[in-house]
Motif scaffolding. Structure first.
Motif, PDB file in Angstrom:
ATOM      1  N   GLN A 556      33.330 -36.071 -19.404  1.00 46.52           N
ATOM      2  CA  GLN A 556      34.227 -35.879 -19.936  1.00 46.52           C
ATOM      3  C   GLN A 556      35.665 -35.179 -19.911  1.00 46.52           C
ATOM      4  OE1 GLN A 556      30.949 -32.630 -19.029  1.00 46.52           O
ATOM      5  NE2 GLN A 556      30.521 -34.171 -18.592  1.00 46.52           N
ATOM      6  N   HIS A 584      36.031 -32.091 -23.495  1.00 42.83           N
ATOM      7  CA  HIS A 584      34.587 -32.469 -23.831  1.00 42.83           C
ATOM      8  C   HIS A 584      33.577 -32.012 -23.775  1.00 42.83           C
ATOM      9  CE1 HIS A 584      36.526 -34.591 -26.975  1.00 42.83           C
ATOM     10  NE2 HIS A 584      37.621 -34.895 -25.892  1.00 42.83           N
ATOM     11  N   VAL A 592      34.143 -38.842 -22.979  1.00 34.98           N
ATOM     12  CA  VAL A 592      35.036 -39.287 -23.470  1.00 34.98           C
ATOM     13  C   VAL A 592      35.874 -40.684 -23.595  1.00 34.98           C
ATOM     14  CG1 VAL A 592      37.906 -39.299 -23.785  1.00 34.98           C
ATOM     15  CG2 VAL A 592      36.423 -37.168 -22.154  1.00 34.98           C
ATOM     16  N   GLY A 608      34.753 -37.865 -28.253  1.00 36.05           N
ATOM     17  CA  GLY A 608      34.162 -38.040 -27.340  1.00 36.05           C
ATOM     18  C   GLY A 608      33.286 -38.315 -28.243  1.00 36.05           C
ATOM     19  N   ARG A 614      40.181 -33.984 -29.586  1.00 35.67           N
ATOM     20  CA  ARG A 614      41.252 -32.974 -29.147  1.00 35.67           C
ATOM     21  C   ARG A 614      42.936 -33.175 -29.104  1.00 35.67           C
ATOM     22  NH1 ARG A 614      37.139 -29.204 -26.787  1.00 35.67           N
ATOM     23  NH2 ARG A 614      34.768 -29.606 -27.891  1.00 35.67           N
TER      24      ARG A 614
END
Length: 617
Positions: A556, A584, A592, A608, A614
């Motif tokens: 993440q 994430h 991700v 993600g 994002r």
């Protein structure tokens, strides 16, 4: 002979006349003589005088006999009868018949003295018999035992052994090892559960036993691991290296490379600024418009969404028939085209955002197919077909549909925006295809399959094509149609790659938690291997203007790093990890999935498995 190199002659004959050097011919003259002169084969050059010597039949016969290993003289008879110069019969008469001397019958005086000396030495013990010498040798040869480690009693004996090493002493027992420990040392339910959980990894436990409380020492049972621990202790003593080494006093600061402070390497993204929500399934791919105003994303919910970057507003949603594996905005700022890979179809979409003149120009370009003067081969026709979109798709913005024979995993554009390449991992020797937009023509660059192709990439400057299989990366010259280089990654599975805008450095991400930086001018092996992530690295991307690159992983995290490539070829690239952005959420082991940079600003976008995109600025 080299004394005469500068003169026309090579010495003098008996009459003191100069011997003139023969004329030197070149290879053409030799060849002509070889053809024209029937006796060329029997002409040799005398190395002493440089003159050419004509070999007679007798000379040639002599050379042949020497080559065959025979006696050079033909007249010599090697099987002539043997002449016995000395007799072979043994004579029975002696050569001399002189009577023996008288002294040969008398005992020797000097030998008598020597024997008496030896007898005296044996009596006194100065000299030993052969049996005694052998017995002493046997005793010396016998086994010798001594303690490897010093003990309290044998210090004096150990002093005689060269450089003894003291045995390392065991740690003294603590309060926890007592039969009646204080209550704070006893495990509660949570600590006991934690201790039992680490059964497969006992080295991670704080204590190798559970403290227990007994009323008296009599109630303490036998320790089950006693023999095992004694055995391990003996092994430690026996296998411990007994070499003395000089300890180097090096501070840890000297071992760490001097890297610049991240404060000096600004600007780079440090905070999460926007979250684009709207997709209902994991977002696989993201791409940014060349001017940096709009963003396109593709998801497993079978939709393509176009977002306004500044506001986070979803402008348009285009529904497709299958999962969207990859989206790529055309890098040519004079066209407004998005390539969308969905199932086995590649859609060329006009997003209808931005300059209206640009939108109209793009529609005019994609409206009608150019007339092809070249007949396509059957191999290409069965692999790919170009068609105009149906009216229902036209309303969504789809202009051209390129149907492939297998599911598409990746699509990438050439820097000029006329060519694009697609990857179908299941397509064997037709896994990678290159399409030309202006002529609506496709080509298959490879006739043989070199492995399971993962992703492809165009060089930003040169006509080169990068093809990544599971383990290696091959670089092909598209003009000469030949392999230039093969990069060895030494990894189990490549997930993606990105090339530096200057074209000399390549960044590769792998599923075995590594990022590999290749200097293409330096070597076929990685210049640097970075292990910054704790899980599979899914995607990497270089910034077009700033010396930055980013990587996204299943842990993440998006890690932003500084990657400065200098114009001076003698200076190595400077690689400094700057910031770990971890916002994430994890869904089913995925983190991700894709990262992409803004073309102008030092902003990075990440997609993600938590259905969001994002923006970090």
């Amino acid at each position: 002979m080299h004394w005469y190199d500068e003169y026309k002659h090579i010495g003098y004959d008996w009459d003191a006349k100069k011997i003139i050097k023969p004329p030197k011919g070149d290879q053409i003259d030799d060849f002509l003589r070889k053809i024209e002169d029937p006796n060329f084969w029997r002409t040799v050059k005398d190395p002493l005088t440089g003159q050419e010597v004509f070999l007679t039949d007798a000379d040639i016969a002599l050379i042949k006999r020497i080559n065959l290993g025979r006696i050079p003289n033909e007249e010599h008879d090697e099987y002539a009868p043997w002449i016995e110069w000395f007799t072979s019969e043994v004579e029975k008469m002696p050569i001399k018949n002189v009577p023996d001397h008288k002294r040969s019958f008398l005992p020797s005086g000097s030998e008598k003295k020597t024997v008496s000396r030896m007898v005296h030495a044996l009596k006194m013990g100065w000299m030993k018999t052969t049996e005694e010498v052998e017995r002493e040798k046997q005793e010396k040869r016998g086994p010798k035992f001594y303690m490897l480690w010093e003990t309290d009693t044998s210090r004096e004996q150990m002093r005689r052994i060269h450089d003894p090493v003291s045995a390392p002493k065991r740690d003294l027992p603590g309060h926890a090892e007592s039969y009646n420990p204080p209550p704070e040392y006893l495990f509660d339910a949570k600590e006991a559960k934690e201790w039992h959980k680490l059964k497969d990894e006992p080295h991670k436990r704080k204590l190798h036993f559970m403290p227990q409380k007994f009323k008296s020492l009599r109630e303490v049972p036998a320790y089950s691991r006693y023999l095992r621990e004694r055995f391990l202790r003996c092994l430690d003593l026996y296998l411990c290296p007994r070499a003395k080494r000089v300890k180097l006093n090096i501070d840890a600061e000297y071992l760490i490379p001097k890297l610049p402070s991240p404060r000096d390497l600004q600007p780079f993204p440090t905070v999460e600024s926007l979250v684009y929500r709207g997709h209902t399934d994991l977002v696989r791919s993201v791409s940014v418009e060349p001017k940096g105003e709009y963003l396109v994303s593709g998801s497993d919910d079978k939709t393509v969404k176009i977002w306004e970057i500044a506001t986070g507003r979803c402008i348009r949603t285009i529904e497709t028939d299958d999962v969207v594996r990859c989206v790529a905005w055309c890098p040519n700022a004079k066209l407004s085209i998005i390539a969308v890979a969905t199932g086995s179809r590649l859609l060329l979409v006009n997003p209808k955002v931005g300059d209206k003149l640009l939108v109209k120009k793009t529609d005019d370009l994609l409206a009608e197919a150019p007339v092809l003067d070249v007949i396509e081969s059957e191999r290409i026709k069965t692999a790919v077909q170009w068609t105009n979109a149906e009216p229902a798709d036209q309303e969504k913005g789809v202009r051209v549909v390129i149907t492939h024979f297998k599911p598409i995993r990746q699509v990438t554009w050439h820097g000029r925006g006329d060519y694009l390449a697609t990857v179908m991992p299941e397509g064997a020797n037709r896994s990678a295809l290159i399409h030309q937009l202006s002529k609506r023509r496709s080509q298959i660059p490879f006739s043989k399959s070199k492995g399971l192709i993962q992703c492809v990439l165009f060089h930003p400057v040169k006509p080169c094509f990068f093809v990544a299989t599971q383990h290696n990366i091959r670089i092909y010259d598209l003009v000469k149609q030949e392999l230039i280089k093969k990069l060895l990654t030494n990894s189990k599975w490549i997930s993606g790659m990105s090339i530096h805008p200057k074209g000399d450095n390549l960044l590769v991400s792998t599923y075995d938690k590594k990022m590999l930086w290749f200097d293409l001018d330096l070597s076929t092996k990685p210049y640097q291997t970075m292990r910054l992530h704790r899980n599979a690295v899914r995607s990497v991307a270089f910034h077009l203007r700033y010396p930055l690159f980013a990587s996204g992983s299943d842990d993440q995290a998006v890690i932003v790093s500084h990657g400065m490539v200098y114009n001076d070829l003698l200076q190595n690239p400077l690689i400094v990890p700057l910031k770990k952005l971890q916002t994430h959420e994890k869904r089913e082991e995925f983190g991700v999935l894709d990262v992409n940079w803004h073309p102008v600003q030092p902003w990075v976008f990440s997609t993600g498995a938590d259905c969001t995109i994002r923006l970090y600025t």
